[in-house]
Scaffold this motif. Structure first.
Motif, mmCIF file in Angstrom:
data_model
loop_
_atom_site.group_PDB
_atom_site.id
_atom_site.type_symbol
_atom_site.label_atom_id
_atom_site.label_comp_id
_atom_site.label_asym_id
_atom_site.label_seq_id
_atom_site.Cartn_x
_atom_site.Cartn_y
_atom_site.Cartn_z
ATOM 1 N N ALA A 207 0.832 -1.204 0.000
ATOM 2 C CA ALA A 207 0.000 0.000 0.000
ATOM 3 C C ALA A 207 0.865 1.252 0.000
ATOM 4 O O ALA A 207 0.346 2.369 -0.013
ATOM 5 C CB ALA A 207 -0.911 0.001 1.228
ATOM 6 N N TYR A 208 2.198 1.071 0.014
ATOM 7 C CA TYR A 208 3.126 2.195 0.157
ATOM 8 C C TYR A 208 4.028 2.274 -1.073
ATOM 9 O O TYR A 208 5.201 1.885 -1.041
ATOM 10 C CB TYR A 208 3.950 2.031 1.431
ATOM 11 C CG TYR A 208 3.081 1.873 2.667
ATOM 12 C CD1 TYR A 208 2.541 2.983 3.304
ATOM 13 C CD2 TYR A 208 2.779 0.603 3.157
ATOM 14 C CE1 TYR A 208 1.722 2.842 4.418
ATOM 15 C CE2 TYR A 208 1.962 0.452 4.279
ATOM 16 C CZ TYR A 208 1.435 1.568 4.898
ATOM 17 O OH TYR A 208 0.634 1.418 5.992
ATOM 18 N N ARG A 209 3.455 2.791 -2.153
ATOM 19 C CA ARG A 209 4.144 2.808 -3.449
ATOM 20 C C ARG A 209 5.518 3.486 -3.373
ATOM 21 O O ARG A 209 6.509 2.959 -3.894
ATOM 22 C CB ARG A 209 3.271 3.519 -4.480
ATOM 23 C CG ARG A 209 3.897 3.595 -5.882
ATOM 24 C CD ARG A 209 3.028 4.424 -6.804
ATOM 25 N NE ARG A 209 1.757 3.774 -7.069
ATOM 26 C CZ ARG A 209 1.525 3.008 -8.138
ATOM 27 N NH1 ARG A 209 2.491 2.788 -9.011
ATOM 28 N NH2 ARG A 209 0.342 2.469 -8.318
ATOM 29 N N PHE A 210 5.592 4.642 -2.751
ATOM 30 C CA PHE A 210 6.833 5.418 -2.750
ATOM 31 C C PHE A 210 7.755 5.052 -1.584
ATOM 32 O O PHE A 210 8.972 5.004 -1.729
ATOM 33 C CB PHE A 210 6.506 6.913 -2.717
ATOM 34 C CG PHE A 210 5.652 7.344 -3.873
ATOM 35 C CD1 PHE A 210 6.171 7.386 -5.159
ATOM 36 C CD2 PHE A 210 4.312 7.673 -3.683
ATOM 37 C CE1 PHE A 210 5.381 7.775 -6.243
ATOM 38 C CE2 PHE A 210 3.516 8.059 -4.752
ATOM 39 C CZ PHE A 210 4.050 8.101 -6.036
ATOM 40 N N GLU A 211 7.161 4.764 -0.429
ATOM 41 C CA GLU A 211 7.962 4.482 0.767
ATOM 42 C C GLU A 211 8.811 3.215 0.618
ATOM 43 O O GLU A 211 9.884 3.114 1.209
ATOM 44 C CB GLU A 211 7.052 4.358 1.988
ATOM 45 C CG GLU A 211 6.351 5.654 2.375
ATOM 46 C CD GLU A 211 5.016 5.816 1.655
ATOM 47 O OE1 GLU A 211 4.166 6.556 2.173
ATOM 48 O OE2 GLU A 211 4.823 5.193 0.584
ATOM 49 N N VAL A 212 8.308 2.238 -0.132
ATOM 50 C CA VAL A 212 9.040 0.960 -0.252
ATOM 51 C C VAL A 212 9.520 0.731 -1.688
ATOM 52 O O VAL A 212 9.760 -0.404 -2.092
ATOM 53 C CB VAL A 212 8.170 -0.222 0.223
ATOM 54 C CG1 VAL A 212 7.813 -0.079 1.696
ATOM 55 C CG2 VAL A 212 6.906 -0.354 -0.631
ATOM 56 N N ALA A 213 9.666 1.810 -2.438
ATOM 57 C CA ALA A 213 10.041 1.683 -3.855
ATOM 58 C C ALA A 213 11.345 0.912 -4.034
ATOM 59 O O ALA A 213 11.476 0.079 -4.939
ATOM 60 C CB ALA A 213 10.145 3.070 -4.490
ATOM 61 N N GLU A 214 12.325 1.164 -3.152
ATOM 62 C CA GLU A 214 13.614 0.482 -3.281
ATOM 63 C C GLU A 214 13.477 -1.016 -3.012
ATOM 64 O O GLU A 214 14.084 -1.843 -3.699
ATOM 65 C CB GLU A 214 14.638 1.101 -2.330
ATOM 66 C CG GLU A 214 16.017 0.447 -2.408
ATOM 67 C CD GLU A 214 16.617 0.438 -3.813
ATOM 68 O OE1 GLU A 214 17.315 -0.524 -4.141
ATOM 69 O OE2 GLU A 214 16.371 1.398 -4.579
ATOM 70 N N LEU A 215 12.683 -1.379 -1.995
ATOM 71 C CA LEU A 215 12.452 -2.798 -1.702
ATOM 72 C C LEU A 215 11.764 -3.484 -2.876
ATOM 73 O O LEU A 215 12.098 -4.629 -3.238
ATOM 74 C CB LEU A 215 11.602 -2.953 -0.441
ATOM 75 C CG LEU A 215 12.279 -2.622 0.887
ATOM 76 C CD1 LEU A 215 11.262 -2.709 2.022
ATOM 77 C CD2 LEU A 215 13.449 -3.562 1.139
ATOM 78 N N TYR A 229 -0.320 -2.815 -6.268
ATOM 79 C CA TYR A 229 -0.481 -1.767 -5.260
ATOM 80 C C TYR A 229 -1.897 -1.773 -4.684
ATOM 81 O O TYR A 229 -2.879 -1.926 -5.411
ATOM 82 C CB TYR A 229 -0.130 -0.412 -5.863
ATOM 83 C CG TYR A 229 1.333 -0.335 -6.235
ATOM 84 C CD1 TYR A 229 2.294 -0.042 -5.276
ATOM 85 C CD2 TYR A 229 1.753 -0.630 -7.533
ATOM 86 C CE1 TYR A 229 3.647 -0.020 -5.600
ATOM 87 C CE2 TYR A 229 3.106 -0.604 -7.868
ATOM 88 C CZ TYR A 229 4.049 -0.301 -6.894
ATOM 89 O OH TYR A 229 5.382 -0.294 -7.214
ATOM 90 N N LYS A 230 -1.953 -1.646 -3.370
ATOM 91 C CA LYS A 230 -3.233 -1.642 -2.663
ATOM 92 C C LYS A 230 -3.838 -0.235 -2.707
ATOM 93 O O LYS A 230 -3.094 0.743 -2.753
ATOM 94 C CB LYS A 230 -3.027 -2.082 -1.209
ATOM 95 C CG LYS A 230 -2.432 -3.480 -1.065
ATOM 96 C CD LYS A 230 -2.178 -3.800 0.390
ATOM 97 C CE LYS A 230 -1.544 -5.166 0.582
ATOM 98 N NZ LYS A 230 -1.264 -5.467 1.987
ATOM 99 N N PRO A 231 -5.178 -0.131 -2.687
ATOM 100 C CA PRO A 231 -6.134 -1.241 -2.585
ATOM 101 C C PRO A 231 -6.134 -2.078 -3.868
ATOM 102 O O PRO A 231 -6.124 -1.521 -4.964
ATOM 103 C CB PRO A 231 -7.475 -0.531 -2.379
ATOM 104 C CG PRO A 231 -7.273 0.830 -2.980
ATOM 105 C CD PRO A 231 -5.846 1.175 -2.730
ATOM 106 N N LEU A 232 -6.121 -3.388 -3.696
ATOM 107 C CA LEU A 232 -6.026 -4.295 -4.825
ATOM 108 C C LEU A 232 -7.314 -4.316 -5.632
ATOM 109 O O LEU A 232 -8.407 -4.276 -5.072
ATOM 110 C CB LEU A 232 -5.723 -5.711 -4.339
ATOM 111 C CG LEU A 232 -4.391 -5.937 -3.621
ATOM 112 C CD1 LEU A 232 -4.304 -7.385 -3.150
ATOM 113 C CD2 LEU A 232 -3.213 -5.588 -4.513
ATOM 114 N N ASP A 233 -7.154 -4.393 -6.952
ATOM 115 C CA ASP A 233 -8.282 -4.675 -7.837
ATOM 116 C C ASP A 233 -8.380 -6.202 -7.898
ATOM 117 O O ASP A 233 -7.598 -6.854 -8.594
ATOM 118 C CB ASP A 233 -8.027 -4.083 -9.225
ATOM 119 C CG ASP A 233 -9.199 -4.283 -10.180
ATOM 120 O OD1 ASP A 233 -9.879 -5.323 -10.074
ATOM 121 O OD2 ASP A 233 -9.429 -3.401 -11.019
ATOM 122 N N VAL A 234 -9.309 -6.767 -7.152
ATOM 123 C CA VAL A 234 -9.381 -8.225 -6.999
ATOM 124 C C VAL A 234 -9.645 -8.910 -8.332
ATOM 125 O O VAL A 234 -9.097 -9.981 -8.613
ATOM 126 C CB VAL A 234 -10.452 -8.614 -5.958
ATOM 127 C CG1 VAL A 234 -10.584 -10.133 -5.864
ATOM 128 C CG2 VAL A 234 -10.093 -8.029 -4.593
#
Length: 259
Positions: A207-215, A229-234
């Motif tokens: 749910a954290y596109r930018f915060e965990v970009a490196e991971l 990326y959340k919220p997921l399109d099921v």
């Protein structure tokens, strides 16, 4: 799961009588059937939607079945195509199998054989083992219910450590891993699972596109399939799972001997 109600079929044959008769029989059994009289029409149908299984004559005017098969595979590589023929066209049969045809049926078509093939394809497509790794238990419950309803076998783990143990116990085909997990990160979990099961296809989630970009970048560099990326399109997730299942199945078909 109701097999018939979940199965969409495309019949491609220039013989009007054969395709309409076969369609009538299958519709009476509850299957959804589309018809095409030649290769170009079949390709247009496939561009518009995916089919669970395609039955196609190998010898047709305008575009033969092998060329049509090639074009269909370019549009939807996961397509399950069964070729049909009333002729001794061994070279075309060999070519079709090399291009990824699932099987060959000889005319007059045995309807019982068709039904057996559809059952077999459906079981193979939906036999995938899926592991969901996320500490959001409500999301896990939704994903498990949705994927289980589509015939997949789904297991849930709420931490990286639990996921690693489960991955060592069963040969999961697809593993969905949240990037941010308690104690052990999603990236570390992925790397440890990859060591235990290198053939599993891993989808990262966050749910954290930018915060965990490196991971995420590291995971993708280490052969994670994609990050969602959340919220997921099921619905899109289910389409992706089906696509991966088809591709893994197609890899198994490529190892089938060509006779």
């Amino acid at each position: 799961m109701n097999l018939e109600s979940a199965t969409n079929i495309l019949i491609v044959d220039d013989n009007v009588g054969l395709r309409t008769t076969l369609a009538m029989i299958l519709r009476r059994k509850g299957y959804a059937v589309k018809l095409a009289g030649d290769g170009p029409e079949a390709i247009e149908h496939v561009k518009q939607r995916s089919f669970d299984i395609i039955f196609m004559d190998i010898k047709m005017p305008v575009m033969n079945g092998v060329e049509t098969l090639k074009r269909i595979k370019q549009t939807r590589p996961e397509s399950v195509v069964v070729m049909m023929t009333a002729y001794a066209v061994e070279q075309l049969i060999q070519d079709a199998l090399r291009e990824g045809a699932y099987d060959i049926l000889y005319k007059p078509v045995d309807v019982d054989r068709i039904l057996i093939l559809m059952e077999q394809v459906k079981q193979e497509q939906q036999s995938a083992l899926i592991l969901i790794v996320d500490d959001d238990l409500s999301l896990c419950a939704v994903l498990k219910a949705t994927l289980s309803a589509k015939g997949y076998t789904v297991t849930v783990a709420s931490s990286g450590e639990e996921a690693i143990v489960k991955a060592q116990q069963a040969p999961y085909d697809i593993i969905l891993i949240d990037v941010l997990l308690p104690t052990l990160s999603g990236l570390e979990t992925f790397l440890r699972i990859r060591d235990a099961n290198p053939h599993a296809v891993v989808i990262m989630m966050t749910a954290y596109r930018f915060e965990v970009a490196e991971l995420v970048e590291q995971a993708l560099r280490q052969s994670a399939y994609v990050c969602l990326y959340k919220p997921l399109d099921v619905e899109k997730l289910c389409e992706l799972v089906e696509e991966i299942s088809h591709k893994k199945l197609e890899q198994r078909w490529m190892n089938k001997p060509v006779f």
